[in-house]
Write a protein that holds these residues in place. Structure first.
Motif, PDB file in Angstrom:
ATOM      1  N   GLU A 505      95.944  68.141 -44.305  1.00  0.00           N
ATOM      2  CA  GLU A 505      97.322  68.602 -44.126  1.00  0.00           C
ATOM      3  C   GLU A 505      97.547  68.976 -42.664  1.00  0.00           C
ATOM      4  O   GLU A 505      96.746  69.728 -42.084  1.00  0.00           O
ATOM      5  CB  GLU A 505      97.618  69.822 -44.999  1.00  0.00           C
ATOM      6  CG  GLU A 505      97.764  69.500 -46.466  1.00  0.00           C
ATOM      7  CD  GLU A 505      98.211  70.708 -47.278  1.00  0.00           C
ATOM      8  OE1 GLU A 505      98.509  70.545 -48.468  1.00  0.00           O
ATOM      9  OE2 GLU A 505      98.246  71.828 -46.722  1.00  0.00           O
ATOM     10  N   SER A 507     100.655  70.523 -40.445  1.00  0.00           N
ATOM     11  CA  SER A 507     101.972  71.160 -40.628  1.00  0.00           C
ATOM     12  C   SER A 507     102.478  71.707 -39.290  1.00  0.00           C
ATOM     13  O   SER A 507     101.703  72.102 -38.408  1.00  0.00           O
ATOM     14  CB  SER A 507     101.877  72.307 -41.638  1.00  0.00           C
ATOM     15  OG  SER A 507     101.366  71.835 -42.861  1.00  0.00           O
ATOM     16  N   ASN A 543     107.586  72.352 -45.658  1.00  0.00           N
ATOM     17  CA  ASN A 543     106.737  73.487 -45.937  1.00  0.00           C
ATOM     18  C   ASN A 543     107.530  74.785 -45.983  1.00  0.00           C
ATOM     19  O   ASN A 543     108.752  74.792 -45.794  1.00  0.00           O
ATOM     20  CB  ASN A 543     105.596  73.578 -44.929  1.00  0.00           C
ATOM     21  CG  ASN A 543     106.114  73.648 -43.491  1.00  0.00           C
ATOM     22  OD1 ASN A 543     107.071  74.358 -43.207  1.00  0.00           O
ATOM     23  ND2 ASN A 543     105.450  72.903 -42.602  1.00  0.00           N
ATOM     24  N   THR A 549     105.183  68.955 -43.427  1.00  0.00           N
ATOM     25  CA  THR A 549     103.743  68.865 -43.676  1.00  0.00           C
ATOM     26  C   THR A 549     103.405  67.421 -44.020  1.00  0.00           C
ATOM     27  O   THR A 549     103.942  66.856 -44.982  1.00  0.00           O
ATOM     28  CB  THR A 549     103.306  69.775 -44.819  1.00  0.00           C
ATOM     29  OG1 THR A 549     103.543  71.140 -44.440  1.00  0.00           O
ATOM     30  CG2 THR A 549     101.821  69.599 -45.116  1.00  0.00           C
TER      31      THR A 549
END
Length: 579
Positions: A505, A507, A543, A549
């Motif tokens: 991930e 972000s 997010n 994200t």
């Protein structure tokens, strides 16, 4: 289990024992057969000898009684007269076996006798006296009607004749039965024999050992004697022991001699030959099998087990071990030990050669990775120079994206040649360095960007690392363009392994519009392509901070082995990114 049981029966010890047993079995069978024949011959010989001994003993007794008849006939003419009793008593005393000598007149009255004679009014009508009167030359009887001696005896009588040859009475001798018994020391008798005398009714009159004879004689023993002259049979004595018996007549149907000898038994002399023919071959057979088993264990099996332990050490890689006890082995097994040692030396040499080859290969691979990394850096530098010469912002941005992708690939090759393993890369330091380079490359073009990383430990192969790194490049580049431009912010990179699935991930905390989540530009297309190469999927979601994200989900490399075609896929992705 069946294979294991059969394997235990196919060992060297079992096979050699079976071969020796097969070789010795005919000898053992021949020895048993010869022993059986010899034992049967011995038993038949014993029966025959005992039968002959009974007949000879009976013949000896009959000869004695016939001699008594001759003696009586000799004494008959002068038996009556002055001092008759004294003369008969002197004869009975001088000749052993005579209990009494008696002279009867024609009416059966006693004229004179060597000892006392009981009265018998019916003597002249006794069968034995009547037979003499009718002309028999010698009559022997066990039942004369009166007791003519104080111990068991038979009566032998001859006729007394007058001047004209007429019957004038009888002259009788009482012969003791003990004098008619054969001596147990007589060489004609088998060893350890016993003797008995029996009357016509089967009652024992005398014997040397009562325990050596059966309580009752067989029912047909007299018939067999009449038929064959003697009878031999097997039976049990008074104590239940097995013995062989023989019987023969001594005095017509009145007195019989019965002999008893031990039946062939395990301790008797008759079994000496069978024992030597059966027990000794059996003992030899057993000793030979035991010797083969012991020798096989000491000479063969022990050393094979020793070499087996050496081989198991070689299998575990301990090739420096050597069979130091090889000098004590038989020559054939010593050759096997030397062959095993030569094989270990050859393996050591081959391993050393392979290690040298692998070391050379590693050195070459590191050199290749180093040169590829250098070439990629040269390309990146050239693109950087070209980027500076461009005036169009869109062209400058495209050139910057391409340079960053090439930088990511160069970083992969640097991690390979600098790491301990040319086939694996530690993902945590790689992502940290990649993120730092990408963020540092844009630090001069705007406000600072703070990074937060959370990366699980994972060692990954280059074929998977390339699409993963290029996915991260695309995600970080997009965040720098759209979220951090002219404002800075925080970039969060998280990589977690959750069982069979890994998750990356990236972000930002910018304010992304709806078009940022549904756009289908080159970056989004590349991210989807990189996810497919990893057999995973790519996602763009909003997010909690309002930013975007970028999420990559793919099978964990440890649970999903790399495929041969992934290298080609990675190369294609790199080319596509470079384009």
């Amino acid at each position: 289990m069946k294979g294991l049981a059969w394997g235990s029966l196919s060992t060297i010890r079992i096979r050699l024992t079976a071969a020796l047993a097969a070789a010795l079995l005919p000898v053992l069978v021949l020895g048993v057969a010869q022993s059986a024949i010899a034992f049967n011959r011995e038993r038949v010989t014993l029966r025959q000898n005992l039968g002959f001994a009974a007949e000879r003993s009976a013949a000896t007794a009959r000869t004695r009684m016939e001699g008594a008849g001759i003696l009586l006939q000799t004494l008959a003419p002068g038996s009556v007269g002055y001092q008759c009793a004294d003369r008969l008593a002197e004869v009975a005393r001088r000749i052993p076996g005579y209990a009494n000598l008696v002279r009867f007149d024609r009416r059966g009255r006693v004229d004179c006798a060597a000892s006392e004679v009981p009265p018998d009014p019916l003597r002249s009508r006794r069968p034995w006296f009547q037979r003499l009167a009718r002309g028999d030359k010698l009559v022997i009887t066990r039942d004369p009607g009166s007791a003519y001696s104080t111990e068991p005896s038979v009566l032998a009588a001859v006729p007394a004749l007058g001047p004209k040859g007429e019957f004038d009475g009888a002259f009788a001798a009482a012969i003791t039965l003990s004098s008619l018994e054969p001596s147990v020391t007589d060489p004609i008798l088998p060893a350890h024999s016993d003797v008995a005398l029996a009357d016509g009714a089967g009652r024992y009159v005398s014997f040397t050992d009562a325990k050596a004879f059966p309580p009752v004689l067989p029912k047909d023993w007299r018939d067999q004697i009449k038929l064959n002259g003697a009878h031999v049979w097997y039976g049990s004595d008074a104590l239940g022991g097995r013995r062989v018996y023989s019987a023969a007549p001594v005095a017509g149907n009145e007195v019989y001699v019965v002999l008893s000898a031990r039946s062939p038994g395990i301790l008797s002399w008759a079994w000496l030959n069978p024992l030597s023919g059966i027990l000794f071959p059996l003992l030899t057979f057993g000793l030979a099998l035991a010797a083969v088993s012991v020798v096989t264990d000491r000479v063969v099996v022990r050393w094979i087990a020793y070499l087996q332990r050496i081989a198991s050490l070689y299998a575990r890689g301990r090739l420096s071990v050597r069979p130091i006890h090889a000098e004590q082995m038989p020559p054939e097994i010593r050759d096997l030990a030397e062959t095993l040692e030569d094989m270990a030396d050859a393996i050591v040499g081959r391993d050393a050669s392979l290690r040298d080859s692998l070391a050379q290969k590693d050195a070459l691979m590191r050199e290749i990775h180093h040169r590829v990394k250098n070439n990629l850096q040269v390309i990146s530098s050239l693109l950087n120079m070209q980027q500076r010469a461009l005036a169009d912002p869109a062209a400058r941005a495209a050139m910057s994206d391409t340079r960053q992708r090439i930088t990511a690939l160069a970083l992969i090759y640097r991690a390979l040649y600098q790491g301990p393993d040319l086939k694996r890369v530690d993902l945590r330091p790689f992502l940290e360095e990649l993120t730092a380079q990408l963020v540092a490359g844009e630090v001069t073009h705007g406000p600072a960007v703070r990074t937060e990383l959370s990366v699980d430990a994972l060692v990954i192969d280059p074929d998977r690392l390339a699409p993963l790194a290029l996915f991260a490049v695309e995600a970080i580049t997009n965040a720098q363009k759209h979220a951090f431009a002219r404002r800075g912010g925080t970039l969060t990179l998280a990589f977690h392994v959750r069982g069979d699935e890994a998750e990356l991930e990236i972000s930002d905390d910018g304010q992304a519009g709806e078009d940022a989540l549904v756009s289908s530009g080159v970056g989004r297309t590349l991210m989807t392509a990189f996810a497919r190469q990893l057999r995973g999927r790519a996602e763009l979601v909003r997010n909690a901070h309002g930013g975007v994200t970028a999420r990559l989900l793919f099978p964990t490399p440890a649970a999903d082995a790399p495929q041969p075609d992934e290298a080609a896929g990675a190369g294609a992705a790199g080319n596509q990114a470079a384009a």
